[in-house]
Design an enzyme around this catalytic site. Structure first.
Site, PDB file in Angstrom:
ATOM      1  N   LYS A 115      11.140  13.194  -9.691  1.00 29.00           N
ATOM      2  CA  LYS A 115      10.348  14.388  -9.526  1.00 29.00           C
ATOM      3  C   LYS A 115      10.866  15.268 -10.301  1.00 29.00           C
ATOM      4  O   LYS A 115      10.223  16.332 -10.873  1.00 29.00           O
ATOM      5  CB  LYS A 115      10.351  14.725  -7.796  1.00 29.00           C
ATOM      6  CG  LYS A 115       9.629  13.821  -7.186  1.00 29.00           C
ATOM      7  CD  LYS A 115       9.817  13.781  -5.809  1.00 29.00           C
ATOM      8  CE  LYS A 115       9.030  12.827  -4.986  1.00 29.00           C
ATOM      9  NZ  LYS A 115       9.744  12.733  -3.492  1.00 29.00           N
ATOM     10  N   LYS A 197      -0.593  -3.910  -9.885  1.00 30.12           N
ATOM     11  CA  LYS A 197      -1.341  -4.048  -8.697  1.00 30.12           C
ATOM     12  C   LYS A 197      -2.233  -2.749  -8.334  1.00 30.12           C
ATOM     13  O   LYS A 197      -2.006  -1.814  -9.132  1.00 30.12           O
ATOM     14  CB  LYS A 197      -0.435  -4.118  -7.532  1.00 30.12           C
ATOM     15  CG  LYS A 197       0.852  -3.174  -7.624  1.00 30.12           C
ATOM     16  CD  LYS A 197       1.907  -3.467  -6.565  1.00 30.12           C
ATOM     17  CE  LYS A 197       2.861  -2.212  -6.331  1.00 30.12           C
ATOM     18  NZ  LYS A 197       3.369  -1.966  -5.190  1.00 30.12           N
ATOM     19  N   LYS A 200      -3.198   4.237  -6.437  1.00 31.05           N
ATOM     20  CA  LYS A 200      -3.965   5.544  -6.384  1.00 31.05           C
ATOM     21  C   LYS A 200      -4.217   6.074  -8.004  1.00 31.05           C
ATOM     22  O   LYS A 200      -5.016   6.595  -8.571  1.00 31.05           O
ATOM     23  CB  LYS A 200      -3.370   6.409  -5.423  1.00 31.05           C
ATOM     24  CG  LYS A 200      -4.140   6.631  -4.273  1.00 31.05           C
ATOM     25  CD  LYS A 200      -3.643   7.536  -3.683  1.00 31.05           C
ATOM     26  CE  LYS A 200      -2.503   7.253  -2.840  1.00 31.05           C
ATOM     27  NZ  LYS A 200      -2.707   7.256  -1.401  1.00 31.05           N
TER      28      LYS A 200
END
Ligand code: TRP
Length: 334
Positions: A115, A197, A200
């Site tokens: 982050k 896979k 989002k």
């Protein structure tokens, strides 16, 4: 009876729009667990403040994630389905645990480093202590099992460390929580473009959302990557074809899959037909969930009642734990 059940706790980020990967990788597992365990499933709205201080869309996102989980089968009468911000004891336990968490170990956390890299201008203290807040969520209910994916393993390890430190410093108060994964039930759902896979953040066309309309589902499936078919009997399947068969296993009948397996093996497979079939079976699977989501979402009264009911259950358990915590720490002066 309820008191003898093991306690399970997990947090769901209110990012909305669940996809098939979330369903088969997590929610289906939650739905099974609600029968055997005493479950606390929480919408992690406070965690989202560490990266999204703007709260304009928070309410909408929280409502969507509640509606989507209920539509998938989570039953607010069986589990405590609640919002993190409704359990004020979270903040208190978070504060105590922060005294037991060291700057060095927090800075080493992989998610923190990611982050910081992605958002160097918003490295706030909440971001640094994200795993402490997560530990507070879990320990508030003295949960033993935490159903989470691989990406949360480090946070779970930290939760064990902080629980252990608390028990050692004061007195035995918390079980050390472990990740709970019923491996055979957790299915990785491949993406439709043949790589990785479903997720989002990747290609939207390669991900099937539980909110997708029928024609969108059909279109996405028809676009899945295939080729002209094998030319040699019984050849190995390329990855992207293996993935399509993987998706069929989730929603198609066994005899349908067997037919296409044998068509593949004797080189008569027609991928157009296969994808048509898969598209229809996906529609058949997703449509009832989508309709349920769409019927729940506008019902603000119902959603509010779910939140209140969940908050009451979570507050009761958190209140009991905090009595023990204050006692253990010697913070009860009268
Ligand atoms: N950090 C988790 C995630 O990103 C969400 C979460 C918050 C959580 N609190 C939790 C998970 C407690 C398990 C237990 O998905």
């Amino acid at each position: 009876m309820a008191a003898t059940k093991q306690i399970v706790m997990s947090g769901i980020r209110p990012t909305g729009f669940l996809h098939l990967g979330n369903y088969f990788g997590a929610i289906r597992n939650y739905v099974k667990m609600q029968e055997q365990f005493n479950c606390y499933f929480m919408v992690a709205d406070l965690h989202s403040l560490t990266t999204h201080p703007d709260t304009k869309e928070l309410r909408e996102n929280v409502e969507r994630v509640l509606a989507e989980n209920i539509a998938c089968g989570l039953d607010p009468d069986k589990v405590a389905l609640y919002c993190q911000s409704h359990v004020h004891e979270t903040a208190e336990l978070y504060l105590y645990l922060n005294m037991l968490a060291y700057k060095g170990e927090l800075e080493k956390t992989a998610t923190f480093k990611d982050k910081v890299r992605l958002n160097p201008e918003n490295v706030n203290a909440g971001l640094l202590t994200y795993p402490v807040l997560q530990t507070a969520d879990i320990l508030l209910h003295r949960a033993k099992y935490v159903p989470v994916g691989k990406d949360q393993e480090q946070h779970l390890e930290m939760a064990r460390t902080f629980a252990h430190r608390f028990n050692h410093r004061y007195c035995e108060t918390f079980p050390e929580p472990v990740a709970y994964n019923n491996n055979e039930d957790l299915v990785k759902v491949p993406s439709l473009d043949g790589s990785g896979k479903m997720s989002k953040s990747e290609n939207q066309m390669a991900t099937l959302y539980l909110a997708d309309e029928d024609d969108v589902i059909r279109k996405k499936v028809m676009k899945a990557k295939t080729d002209n078919g094998p030319t040699e009997m019984n050849s190995a399947k390329p990855d992207y074809i293996e993935n399509i068969f993987g998706l069929m296993k989730l929603v198609c009948a066994a005899d349908v899959i067997a037919k296409y397996e044998s068509d593949f093996n004797n080189c008569t497979i027609r991928y157009g037909d296969l994808k048509k079939q898969l598209g229809e079976d996906m529609v058949h699977f997703i449509a009832p969930i989508r309709e349920k989501i769409n019927s729940i979402l506008p019902d603000k009264k119902y959603l509010q009642q779910v939140m209140e009911q969940g908050a009451a259950k979570a507050n009761k358990s958190a209140g009991e734990t905090m009595q023990l915590v204050r006692e253990a720490m010697g913070l009860k002066y009268f």
